[in-house]
Enzyme design. Structure first.
Site, PDB file in Angstrom:
ATOM      1  N   SER A 164     -37.466 -34.672 -60.379  1.00 48.49           N
ATOM      2  CA  SER A 164     -36.662 -35.485 -59.736  1.00 48.49           C
ATOM      3  C   SER A 164     -37.137 -36.752 -59.361  1.00 48.49           C
ATOM      4  O   SER A 164     -38.353 -37.052 -59.507  1.00 48.49           O
ATOM      5  CB  SER A 164     -36.394 -34.610 -58.384  1.00 48.49           C
ATOM      6  OG  SER A 164     -37.363 -34.771 -57.421  1.00 48.49           O
ATOM      7  N   TYR A 176     -43.157 -30.149 -52.215  1.00 52.73           N
ATOM      8  CA  TYR A 176     -41.978 -30.373 -53.348  1.00 52.73           C
ATOM      9  C   TYR A 176     -42.411 -31.439 -53.949  1.00 52.73           C
ATOM     10  O   TYR A 176     -42.478 -31.612 -55.315  1.00 52.73           O
ATOM     11  CB  TYR A 176     -40.725 -30.542 -52.636  1.00 52.73           C
ATOM     12  CG  TYR A 176     -39.688 -30.793 -53.600  1.00 52.73           C
ATOM     13  CD1 TYR A 176     -39.099 -29.616 -54.198  1.00 52.73           C
ATOM     14  CD2 TYR A 176     -39.024 -32.315 -53.680  1.00 52.73           C
ATOM     15  CE1 TYR A 176     -38.174 -29.854 -55.386  1.00 52.73           C
ATOM     16  CE2 TYR A 176     -38.276 -32.382 -54.537  1.00 52.73           C
ATOM     17  CZ  TYR A 176     -37.517 -31.488 -55.562  1.00 52.73           C
ATOM     18  OH  TYR A 176     -36.513 -31.528 -56.397  1.00 52.73           O
TER      19      TYR A 176
END
Length: 192
Positions: A164, A176
């Site tokens: 991402s 993350y």
């Protein structure tokens, strides 16, 4: 005015012809393995590839996710229980896929499985909180790729690692972004 319209229509025609030339032919004998097909991007990708006639091998974490995917797709989609954090589960999935594809190999491996929780201010998190995310998002990608490479090489296939923007720009606390930076780095090392 008419000349401008004709030029615009000509450009649209050329663009559409170019886009059509990018569509791959003869996909019905190809196999693609996708992780994280219970919901989200993995589920949507499995459905889209099924519509294109590609044989999809879908790794699902839950039985409910596998059942829902089977109901929504054709017989070209086959599911297998898969926990990317468990090497025995990954090895079992490789054996299952190998039995299905035989000497054809896997044309594509899509490492899609991922989590974003727990995520909080760093001082409120523990090492285990970081490990939960990194274990799925990064180490799961590495484990899947290492074990599937022989099948991918048979078909001269490709590995697609879903990352991402968080792999380039730190936007949130927790593990993350850390894990997605790792996926970007692993993908670069694999490419090289």
């Amino acid at each position: 005015m008419w000349l401008l319209l004709l030029v615009l229509l000509g450009l649209i025609f050329l663009y559409r012809r170019y886009r059509h030339s990018l569509i791959l032919e003869n996909l019905t004998d190809k196999h693609v393995f996708i992780t994280g097909c219970d919901s989200g991007f993995g589920n949507l990708l499995a459905r889209q590839l099924d519509k294109r006639g590609i044989k999809v091998l879908a790794g699902c974490l839950t039985d409910k996710g596998a059942e829902d995917l089977k109901k929504a797709t054709s017989s070209r989609v086959q599911t297998v229980p898969l926990d990317v954090t468990n090497t025995q589960s990954v090895v079992a999935a490789v054996k299952w896929a190998s039995d299905i594809v035989g000497d054809k190999g896997i044309w594509g491996l899509v490492n899609n499985a991922g989590v974003g929780i727990p995520s909080n201010a760093t001082e409120w998190m523990t090492k285990e909180d970081f490990f939960k995310i990194i274990n799925v998002n990064l180490l799961g990608v590495v484990d899947m790729t290492i074990h599937f490479l022989p099948l991918i090489r048979k078909a001269r296939g490709r590995v697609v690692n879903v990352a991402s923007i968080a792999g380039r720009l730190t936007m949130c606390p927790g593990g993350y972004c850390l894990s997605k930076y790792g996926v970007e780095s692993f993908s670069d090392s694999l490419r090289a």
